[in-house]
Design an enzyme around this catalytic site. Sequence first.
Site, PDB file in Angstrom:
ATOM      1  N   ASP A  47      95.529 -17.028  48.141  1.00 49.93           N
ATOM      2  CA  ASP A  47      96.119 -16.139  47.494  1.00 49.93           C
ATOM      3  C   ASP A  47      97.634 -15.181  48.522  1.00 49.93           C
ATOM      4  OD1 ASP A  47      94.671 -14.757  49.936  1.00 49.93           O
ATOM      5  OD2 ASP A  47      94.152 -13.226  48.733  1.00 49.93           O
ATOM      6  N   SER A  48      97.946 -16.144  48.869  1.00 47.12           N
ATOM      7  CA  SER A  48      99.269 -16.249  49.916  1.00 47.12           C
ATOM      8  C   SER A  48     100.375 -16.256  48.145  1.00 47.12           C
ATOM      9  CB  SER A  48      99.670 -17.064  50.729  1.00 47.12           C
ATOM     10  OG  SER A  48      99.061 -18.057  50.795  1.00 47.12           O
TER      11      SER A  48
ATOM     12  N   GLU B 172      90.671 -15.244  60.638  1.00 49.90           N
ATOM     13  CA  GLU B 172      92.571 -15.391  61.339  1.00 49.90           C
ATOM     14  C   GLU B 172      92.529 -14.524  61.641  1.00 49.90           C
ATOM     15  OE1 GLU B 172      93.717 -14.794  56.859  1.00 49.90           O
ATOM     16  OE2 GLU B 172      96.090 -13.751  58.212  1.00 49.90           O
TER      17      GLU B 172
ATOM     18  N   ASP C 260      91.069 -19.513  46.675  1.00 40.25           N
ATOM     19  CA  ASP C 260      91.189 -17.385  47.024  1.00 40.25           C
ATOM     20  C   ASP C 260      90.101 -16.895  45.795  1.00 40.25           C
ATOM     21  OD1 ASP C 260      90.741 -17.150  49.895  1.00 40.25           O
ATOM     22  OD2 ASP C 260      93.258 -17.382  49.057  1.00 40.25           O
TER      23      ASP C 260
HETATM   24  O1  KIV Z   1      95.855 -17.132  51.102  1.00 41.09           O
HETATM   25  C1  KIV Z   1      95.778 -17.854  52.134  1.00 41.09           C
HETATM   26  O2  KIV Z   1      96.740 -18.686  52.111  1.00 41.09           O
HETATM   27  C2  KIV Z   1      94.700 -17.169  53.546  1.00 41.09           C
HETATM   28  C3  KIV Z   1      95.415 -18.264  54.436  1.00 41.09           C
HETATM   29  C4  KIV Z   1      96.173 -17.558  54.965  1.00 41.09           C
HETATM   30  C5  KIV Z   1      93.828 -18.215  56.124  1.00 41.09           C
HETATM   31  O3  KIV Z   1      93.453 -17.221  53.199  1.00 41.09           O
END
Ligand code: KIV
Length: 271
Positions: A51-52, A189, A90
Site C-alpha cells: 500500500d506504499s 518493520e 496489502d
Molecule cells: O507497503 C509497503 O511497501 C510495505 C513494506 C514497506 C513492507 O508494507
Amino acid sequence: MSVNKEVKRVTTHTLQKMKAAGEKISMLTAYDYSFARIIDGAGVEVILVGDSASNVMAGHETTLPITLDQMIYHASSVIRGIERCFVVVDLPFGSYQSNSEIALASAVRIMKETGAHAVKMEGGEEVIDSIKKIVSAGIPVMGHLGLIPQSIYKFGTYEVRAKEEKEADKLRRDALLLQEAGCFAVVLEKIPAELAAEVSANLAIPSIGIGAGNGCDGQVLVMHDMLGINTEFKPRFLRRYLNIHEQATRAVQQYIKDVKSGDFPNLQEQY
Ligand code: KIV
C-alpha cells in the site's frame, strides 16, 4: 503473461524451505506490469504490491487513502508481468479492521480479481480473528509488525518501534500469535536488530525485515526507494542501488535539447 511450464514458481512452501535451509529471501515492492517483469526476471522470490503505492505511485503523504479498488488495479497489473514470483498484496487501511467478515470479503476480492497469491495485514492481536478467518478460507496471510504505517496517526512518528521493553514484549507475543493463527511469514518493520533476530529465531515461519537488521530470514525494500526514483526518503536502513531520478532527469533534459535544436528526429528516425 502466459504460464511458462519450465519456470519453477515460488510458493509458501519454497519460502518455508528457504528458512529451514538458512537461505535468505528477497522481496521487493512493485505496482505495475513493467517493473514486475524486471523484478520477476531478475530473480526476486516475493513481490509485494504494497500500500506504499499510496505514497510512491499516487503521491499521498500516508498509506491511508489508497482504496481496495486501487490495490486491485495495481495487483492485477503486477500479476500480468510475472512468471515465477510469489505475489503478496496489502489489504489497505479500512478494508479489514472492522470485523472478520469484511476482512475475508476484502481478501477474497484481491484473490479473485487479481490472481495474486497472498495478502498482507498490519497488526497482531487486534486483527487475529480476521487473520484466522482468511487463513481458514485457504488464503495465505503475511503478517506485519513493528512500524505499521496504517497506524501512523496513532504512533505520531515514523521512529523505530519496540525500543521499550513493554512494546518489545507485545511484539514477541504478537509474532507467536500470528504464527499460531496460520500466517506463512511476517514482516518486521523498523525495530531494533537484536529484537528482530530474537523473534526470527523463535519463529518457524520466515521473517522479512525492513529496517530490522540482518537477523531476519529475508529483506524487503520499496522499489522506488532502492532504485532512487524517490530521492526525498533517506532512512538509515535504505541502501540505494541506482539514482534513476538523476539519470531520468538528464535523459529528459537531453531530449528537450534535441527537440529544440532540431536534432531529433534525424533521417534514420523518420519514414
Ligand atoms: O507497503 C509497503 O511497501 C510495505 C513494506 C514497506 C513492507 O508494507
